[in-house]
Scaffold this active site. Structure first.
Site, PDB file in Angstrom:
ATOM      1  N   GLY A   1       0.831  -1.196   0.000  1.00  0.00           N
ATOM      2  CA  GLY A   1       0.000   0.000   0.000  1.00  0.00           C
ATOM      3  C   GLY A   1       0.869   1.250   0.000  1.00  0.00           C
TER       4      GLY A   1
ATOM      5  N   GLY B   1       4.734  14.887  -3.258  1.00  0.00           N
ATOM      6  CA  GLY B   1       4.422  13.469  -3.432  1.00  0.00           C
ATOM      7  C   GLY B   1       4.065  13.068  -4.853  1.00  0.00           C
ATOM      8  CD  GLU B   2       4.753  15.348 -10.642  1.00  0.00           C
ATOM      9  OE1 GLU B   2       4.858  15.032 -11.849  1.00  0.00           O
ATOM     10  OE2 GLU B   2       4.979  16.490 -10.208  1.00  0.00           O
TER      11      GLU B   2
END
Length: 295
Positions: free
Chosen positions: A75, A94-95
Site C-alpha cells: 500500500g 508526493g508527485e
C-alpha cells in the site's frame, strides 16, 4: 483564505516536512474510501494533478517501477500532500508517489489536504525533494532562482528553509550561468556539480564539458583542463601546492554534498574534518546523514 488566517497559521518552513505538516502525517497503508482522522483522507487518483512548476523534472522509470511494486504489496504508506485547485486537487508534495500509485493501479490514495499559497507550495515541494535527495543540481538551482525572482527570497532565507548554507545556494545558482547543453549534462548525471563548477568561468565550457565526459575526467583533472584553456594572462601567477589543491577540492565536494561549510586540516600524519552548522536543525540533519537514517 483571509489575510488574518494566513498570518495566524504557522508555516513551519525550514523545520522539515513533519513540522510543516503538523501531526497529520502518519505512516498508514491506504484502505479505500474513508477519512483517516485530522487532515488525512482518501481521494481518487484521477482527482489529483501535478503542479506545473514542481522542481523535480526527471523521474527514473526503473525507480518508479520499484516503488510501484512496493505499493502493490504494502500500500501507499505516506500520504500525498495536496491543495484544493480549480475543483480538483493539485499535488504539493508526493508527485513521485502519485505516479507510482498509478502504475500500481490504485484507485484511491491517502492525502493530506491543506491550503497553501503559491510561494508555500513551491517551498514545500523544494523542501521535500531536497530532504529526500531527489533533485539534481540543476533542478535545485532552478527552484532557488524561481523563489528568489518571483517571491523575493534572499539566499539566507532559502538556506534557513532547506537547511543549506548560503554558499551552497550561491554555488548552485552559478550553475545557471552555464550553457544549456552543459546544464543538461549535469541534469542527466554525466557531469557532477564539482565538474560544472570548474567549467563556469572557463572559455567555451560546452566544448570542455564534452572533453570531460568523453575522457571520464575527475573533478581535479577538469579544474586543470579549465585552467589550461584560459588565456595566459588570466591564469594564477603561482599554482597552489598539489596537496593543498586536492584538499580544497575535497572541501568543495563535501560542502556541495552536505550543503554546509567544510574545513579539512591535515599535517604530521593526522587530520580533522570540521563541519560548520548554524542551527540545531542543521546539526540534526548532519547526524541523520552520518548515521544513514532516512529523513
Amino acid at each position: 483564505m483571509t489575510e488574518a488566517a494566513r498570518q495566524k497559521r504557522p508555516t513551519g518552513l525550514g523545520r522539515g516536512l513533519s513540522a510543516l505538516l503538523g501531526e497529520a502525517v502518519r505512516e498508514e497503508p491506504v484502505s479505500g474510501g474513508t477519512d483517516r482522522g485530522p487532515g488525512v483522507r482518501s481521494l481518487p487518483v484521477s482527482e489529483l494533478e501535478p503542479h506545473p512548476e514542481q522542481p523535480r523534472r526527471f523521474f527514473d522509470d526503473a525507480a518508479l517501477d520499484e516503488l510501484a511494486r512496493s505499493i502493490e504489496s504494502r500500500g501507499l504508506i505516506q500520504p500525498i500532500v495536496v491543495r484544493p485547485w480549480n475543483g480538483r486537487y493539485q499535488i504539493v508534495a508526493g508527485e513521485r508517489r502519485w505516479r507510482a500509485a498509478q502504475r500500481a493501479r490504485l484507485h484511491e490514495v491517502p492525502v493530506i489536504v491543506r491550503e497553501f499559497d503559491e510561494a508555500e507550495t513551491l517551498e514545500l515541494a523544494l523542501v521535500e525533494n531536497i530532504q529526500r535527495e531527489d533533485l539534481n543540481a540543476i533542478e535545485e538551482a532552478e527552484a532557488y532562482a524561481k523563489l528568489i525572482s518571483r517571491f523575493g527570497h534572499s539566499q539566507e532565507a532559502l538556506g534557513r528553509i532547506v537547511h543549506k548554507s548560503r554558499s551552497h545556494i550561491a554555488n548552485l545558482l552559478r550553475l545557471l550561468d552555464l550553457p544549456l547543453a552543459v546544464r543538461a549534462m549535469v541534469a542527466d548525471g554525466r557531469l557532477s556539480m564539482g565538474h560544472a563548477r570548474a567549467l563556469i568561468t572557463a572559455p567555451d565550457p560546452e566544448s570542455l564539458a564534452r572533453q570531460v565526459v568523453e575522457g571520464g575526467l575527475s573533478v581535479r583533472e577538469t579544474e586543470r583542463l579549465a585552467q589550461s584553456a584560459r588565456p595566459a594572462g588570466n591564469r594564477p601567477a603561482r599554482a597552489p601546492r598539489e596537496s593543498d589543491a586536492d584538499i580544497a577540492a575535497l572541501e568543495r565536494q563535501l560542502g556541495d554534498l552536505l550543503g554546509l561549510k567544510v574545513k579539512i586540516s591535515y599535517g604530521s600524519g593526522a587530520g580533522a574534518v570540521t563541519l560548520g552548522f548554524s542551527s540545531l536543525d542543521q546539526l540534526d540533519l548532519i547526524c541523520q546523514r552520518l548515521t544513514g537514517e532516512r529523513i
